[in-house]
Structure formats: structure tokens, C-alpha cells
Design an enzyme around this catalytic site. Structure first.
Site, PDB file in Angstrom:
ATOM      1  N   LYS A 278       0.859  -1.199   0.148  1.00  0.00           N
ATOM      2  CA  LYS A 278      -0.221   0.107   0.114  1.00  0.00           C
ATOM      3  C   LYS A 278       0.670   1.127   0.114  1.00  0.00           C
ATOM      4  CE  LYS A 278      -3.947  -1.928   2.714  1.00  0.00           C
ATOM      5  NZ  LYS A 278      -5.128  -1.529   1.419  1.00  0.00           N
ATOM      6  N   ARG A 352     -10.514 -11.582   1.816  1.00  0.00           N
ATOM      7  CA  ARG A 352     -11.219 -12.824   1.346  1.00  0.00           C
ATOM      8  C   ARG A 352     -10.209 -13.990   1.270  1.00  0.00           C
ATOM      9  NH1 ARG A 352     -11.690  -9.431  -4.207  1.00  0.00           N
ATOM     10  NH2 ARG A 352     -11.303  -7.745  -2.672  1.00  0.00           N
TER      11      ARG A 352
HETATM   12  N1  BES Z   1      -8.196  -3.689   4.437  1.00  0.00           N
HETATM   13  C1  BES Z   1      -8.526  -3.413   3.063  1.00  0.00           C
HETATM   14  C2  BES Z   1      -9.638  -2.655   2.811  1.00  0.00           C
HETATM   15  C3  BES Z   1      -9.904  -1.155   3.226  1.00  0.00           C
HETATM   16  C4  BES Z   1      -9.239  -0.125   2.608  1.00  0.00           C
HETATM   17  C5  BES Z   1     -10.534  -0.948   4.348  1.00  0.00           C
HETATM   18  C6  BES Z   1      -9.380   1.043   2.986  1.00  0.00           C
HETATM   19  C7  BES Z   1     -10.854   0.262   4.827  1.00  0.00           C
HETATM   20  C8  BES Z   1      -9.944   1.403   4.120  1.00  0.00           C
HETATM   21  C9  BES Z   1      -8.334  -4.744   2.186  1.00  0.00           C
HETATM   22  O1  BES Z   1      -7.578  -5.472   2.493  1.00  0.00           O
HETATM   23  C10 BES Z   1      -7.860  -4.213   0.920  1.00  0.00           C
HETATM   24  O2  BES Z   1      -6.703  -3.695   0.777  1.00  0.00           O
HETATM   25  N2  BES Z   1      -8.508  -4.018  -0.212  1.00  0.00           N
HETATM   26  C11 BES Z   1      -8.432  -3.683  -1.612  1.00  0.00           C
HETATM   27  C12 BES Z   1      -8.814  -4.683  -2.692  1.00  0.00           C
HETATM   28  C13 BES Z   1      -8.025  -4.495  -3.821  1.00  0.00           C
HETATM   29  C14 BES Z   1      -6.825  -4.893  -3.960  1.00  0.00           C
HETATM   30  C15 BES Z   1      -8.863  -5.328  -4.928  1.00  0.00           C
HETATM   31  C16 BES Z   1      -8.842  -2.457  -1.884  1.00  0.00           C
HETATM   32  O3  BES Z   1     -10.013  -2.184  -1.363  1.00  0.00           O
HETATM   33  O4  BES Z   1      -8.250  -1.553  -2.282  1.00  0.00           O
HETATM   34 MN    MN Z   2      -5.469  -5.485   1.934  1.00  0.00          MN
END
Ligand code: BES
Ligand code: MN
Ligand code: ZN
Length: 494
Positions: A278, A352
Site C-alpha cells: 500500500k 477474502r
Molecule cells: N483492508 C483493505 C480494505 C480497506 C481499505 C478498508 C481502505 C478500509 C479502508 C483490504 O484488504 C484491501 O486492501 N482491499 C483492496 C482490494 C483490492 C486490492 C482489490 C482495496 O480495497 O483496495
Molecule cells: Mn488489503
């Protein structure tokens, strides 16, 4: 805090503060009218201060006449029949007005007040819940105590009409237990990733279950998960020095043969994104990526306090998502416990991956319903913002029960589609499915991924990415969706 509900006499109440209500348009509650009739002070002071009884208006007298109480707070409700949200708002204004006072015993006389479409049980629950939530401060990592301590009375008396006493009493007990559970969820959410690791969550489960007749805790380690074939879950912890834990808690409040409700929580104690790292800005907030798990803990805490007649199984999939030399790489293919293979195209779609194996694991409990709770997608925050939790379900009946539970307590969810048309976004050239579905409808495709592991039972998924915590100056875990889940569970109990 000690709570009681009874018929209150405003003239003889001896509390540190007596709260009576006004309805606007020169209409007084019976309690306010009786004080006025006795001493003639209320109308005079209200007039002098310009107090009209509008919703949320407050006026505190420190030398009240006509009562034995040390203070009187007049609380405006705007109407004798306020809406639930206007009532909640007014009550929080009353609590604000009492901050920094030495009030320890508090009487709230609500005789003559009817909240629209709600009963005395709801009122009692709401009063105790809001008061309880106000007690929470995250102080564990502060070396000096903060200056302002929360308003924490030791005794709360709720005054209602005689026919409502017993319902109000139950409501107060439930609201207190709900606040305690919700505050545990907030505490776990607010703890930083270096303290709140998967092993920490495991010890928290053991601590909850210790000495409890109705609750047991069992922790599966990585070796046991490997034997079960949880290749998907273990692909997430592969890049971390902290071992993953599968935490199983069983609350048995009903007969053995009664099928349980299963709660499954996403417990990513820190989400760096893994190799699909990230960006740095705001990454600290990914300590909240275990709020689904934390809400499951909060529910277990509330269940223990209330001991309702229901069986509930809680399964928490706890892991860190880190990028060390053993980490899973984009393109890697893993086999889940269900036997289905997954091409991991983005290691940041890890929630997931841990949930799917936990969802297969809960099949063994033959649950009558499974609800998973997860800070699953940023896309859900874009779709619904911070007001509604995203709800997905393979059964209309379960979806409706959860929606109305949320509506009732103001912890609302909104149903999203799980149509077949979305499923093909998960097609992979090399495995049974990919773990991401492209830019469009990211919250929906995440739910579609989970749906492939939930064919054996009624299932609902709550995406709490937008509702579990607040950013900005008031940064912190909200404790949602513990109220929604507990309303649902208590309705299911015998
Ligand atoms: N934990 C995050 C989701 C999230 C992001 C929650 C921002 C709260 C605020 C999750 O693990 C994630 O990173 N999801 C990605 C999925 C994508 C790579 C398909 C996302 O939401 O960007
Ligand atoms: Mn994630
Ligand atoms: Zn995550």
C-alpha cells in the site's frame, strides 16, 4: 454503574441531578409541570434564559426549588413523541451538559415521553448504551492520564410509567452490556499492530472464556491449519514473522442440539498490502483491519454478560499481511480448504483469502446462519461512505433480519447485489478463480468471491470498511456493527 427503572416522583427524588423534559411550544412533561406547580421556578428560569424546549436544548439549575434533587436539568425533546434519532441526539446533549459536573447519581424522568415506533425497552437500551459508550477512552498507551475524565455516574434511575417499568429495566441491562461489548471492540480496534497481533487476539479469546461455563475458546495454530488444508489463509501469513491463528469461541446458551449462529471475523492485525504494498500515507489506519474480528469479540463479551438462550460460534481468522522474503507474490496459486484454487493477482486483497478458509471451516458446526464481518474493501467506502455497512446475502430472510436489526438500533446496513453477472469478473486463466475482479464494483466482487465458499448454509457478509472507524481528528474505532449483530442475535434467542 448501577441502573434501575421505576416510577419517579420529581418532588421527592434525591439524586445529584434530576432530568425532566420539555416538549417545545410551552408544553412540559408531567415531571416538569409538577416542579413548576410546586415552586414556580421552572417557567421563570426558562423564560429568563430563552429556553424553548427545542430538541436537544438543555438548561441546568444548580439550586432547584420544589425537589430534593441537588440539580435539575431541563432537556428539550421538541415533542412528546420524538423520532428515535432526535431522542438519541437529545440524550447525548444532556450527557454533554453534565460533563465536568460532580454528578454521581442521575435520574432521568421520561414518564409521558413516547419515542415514535419504539417501546420502553428500546428507550432503556438506548439510554444505557449511549451513557456506556461515553465512558470509553483509549488510555493504554498514554503515559499521562488525560485531563478530562468521562462523565461516569455510578447510579442511573430511569423514570417511566408503571406498565413500562419491567421493559425499561431489561432495556437498561441490555444497553449496559451492549456498551461494554462495543467498548471492547473499540479498544481492540484502537490497539496498535505491534501490540494487537494474532497471538494477542488469541490470548484475548482465552481471557474471555476463562472461568466461564457457557464460553469455550480453542486456538488453531499454523500447523493445524495446514493439516486442514487452509492454503489460502496461510498464504497471507506467509510473509509475516507473526504466526496466523484461527480463533474459535463457542457460546452455548441453548440446548446442545440447537444449531448455532456463526460469526466470522476478518482479523488482519495489520495490512501493509503485502508485496502489492500500500502507499505510505494513512497506512497506520490499517491497524483497524481487524475490526471485523474485534466486533465478534465484542458480541461474545455482551453475550457473556446477558447469557441469552442461544448458541453462537465465533471464528476469527487472524493474520498480519506483511511482505517478507517468504511472502506470497502476485500470480501465485494456492489451494483453499474447499479444494478450489485461487490465483492471487493482488496480495492486498487478503481479507477474502483468510475469510474463505474460515467460512469453509464453520461448515462443521452445521450453523443455521453464518454472518461474516470484515473491513473488506475500500470500494465499499466509496459506495456507501461511513453511514451504512454493506450487506450481502444469499438468503432474503437473513438479509431482512439484519437490515431491520440495524434500522432499530441506528447501526444501519444497506443491501448490495450478489448477481451472477458480477461473478465472471473473477475468472482466471490459470486457477479456479482470481482473488480480484478489476476496478468495477470492487465491494461486490469481493462478496462474490466469498459467496463461492458459502453454498452450504444461509450466509450474510457485512463490509464494514466505512463504518468500523472514524478518520481525522476523532480517529478511532466506532464499535460497529456490534449493536446490529447483538440486536439480531437477541431476537434469535429463545
Ligand atoms: N483492508 C483493505 C480494505 C480497506 C481499505 C478498508 C481502505 C478500509 C479502508 C483490504 O484488504 C484491501 O486492501 N482491499 C483492496 C482490494 C483490492 C486490492 C482489490 C482495496 O480495497 O483496495
Ligand atoms: Mn488489503
Ligand atoms: Zn485488508
Amino acid at each position: 454503574m448501577q441502573t434501575q427503572a421505576k416510577v419517579v416522583n420529581a418532588l421527592t427524588d434525591r439524586s445529584d441531578c434530576l432530568i425532566v423534559t420539555a416538549f417545545g411550544n410551552s408544553q412540559w412533561s408531567p415531571a416538569a409541570a409538577s416542579l413548576e406547580a410546586k415552586a414556580g421556578q421552572v417557567a421563570t428560569l426558562c423564560k429568563r434564559e430563552g429556553f424553548k424546549g427545542k430538541a436537544g436544548e438543555t438548561l441546568l439549575f444548580t439550586t432547584p426549588e420544589g425537589t430534593q434533587a441537588k440539580r435539575v436539568l431541563i432537556l428539550g425533546l421538541g415533542s412528546a413523541e420524538p423520532t428515535p434519532s432526535s431522542f438519541q441526539n437529545a440524550w447525548s446533549k444532556a450527557l454533554d451538559a453534565l460533563k465536568n459536573t460532580p454528578v454521581k447519581s442521575l435520574t432521568l424522568d421520561l414518564d409521558g415521553v413516547n419515542v415514535a415506533d419504539r417501546d420502553a425497552g428500546w428507550i432503556g437500551r438506548q439510554i444505557a448504551f449511549q451513557l456506556g459508550l461515553g465512558q470509553y477512552r483509549f488510555t493504554r498507551c498514554k503515559s499521562r492520564k488525560p485531563d478530562a475524565s468521562p462523565f461516569a455516574p455510578t447510579k442511573l434511575t430511569l423514570g417511566v410509567g408503571k406498565p413500562d417499568v419491567s421493559a425499561a429495566r431489561t432495556g437498561l441491562t441490555e444497553g449496559t452490556a451492549l456498551a461494554n461489548g462495543t467498548n471492547l471492540t473499540r479498544e481492540l480496534g484502537d490497539l496498535p499492530g505491534n501490540i494487537c497481533t494474532p497471538s494477542y487476539l488469541a490470548s484475548e479469546a482465552r481471557k474471555l472464556a476463562k472461568g466461564q461455563q457457557k464460553l469455550s475458546a480453542k486456538i488453531l495454530d499454523e500447523k493445524q491449519m495446514k493439516e486442514l488444508g487452509m492454503g489460502s489463509l496461510l498464504s497471507v501469513s506467509a510473509g509475516s514473522d507473526q504466526p496466523a491463528k484461527l480463533i474459535v469461541m463457542e457460546y452455548k446458551g441453548a440446548a446442545k442440539n440447537k444449531a448455532p449462529v456463526a460469526l466470522v471475523g476478518k482479523g488482519i492485525t495489520f495490512d501493509t498490502g503485502g508485496i502489492s504494498l500500500k502507499p505510505g500515507a494513512g497506512m497506520d489506519e490499517m491497524k483497524y483491519d481487524m475490526c471485523g474480528a474485534a466486533s465478534v469479540f465484542g458480541c461474545m463479551r455482551t453475550l457473556l454478560e446477558l447469557q441469552p438462550k442461544i448458541n453462537v460460534v465465533a471464528v476469527v481468522a487472524a493474520s498480519e499481511n506483511m511482505p517478507n522474503g517468504n511472502a506470497t507474490k502476485p500470480g501465485d496459486i494456492v489451494t483453499s480448504m474447499s479444494g478450489q484454487t485461487i490465483e492471487i493477482l493482488n496480495t492486498d486483497a487478503e481479507g477474502r483469502l483468510v475469510l474463505c478458509d474460515a467460512l469453509t471451516y464453520v461448515e462443521r458446526f452445521k450453523p443455521r446462519a453464518v454472518v461474516d464481518v470484515a473491513t473488506l474493501t475500500g470500494a465499499c467506502v466509496i459506495a456507501l461512505g461511513s453511514h451504512a455497512t454493506g450487506l450481502y446475502s444469499n438468503r432474503d430472510e437473513l438479509a431482512d433480519a439484519l437490515l431491520s436489526a440495524g434500522e432499530e438500533c441506528g447501526d444501519r446496513a444497506w443491501r448490495m447485489p450478489l448477481w451472477d453477472e458480477y461473478q465472471k469478473q473473477l475468472d482466471s486463466n490459470f486457477a479456479d478463480m482470481a482473488n480480484i475482479g478489476g476496478r468495477e464494483a470492487g465491494s461486490v466482487t469481493a462478496a462474490c468471491f466469498l459467496s463461492r465458499f458459502t453454498n452450504k448454509y444461509p450466509w450474510a457478509h457485512l463490509d464494514i470498511a466505512g463504518t468500523a472507524w472514524r478518520s481525522g481528528a476523532a480517529k478511532g474505532a466506532t464499535g460497529r456493527p456490534v449493536p446490529l449483530l447483538m440486536h439480531y442475535l437477541l431476537k434469535q434467542s429463545a
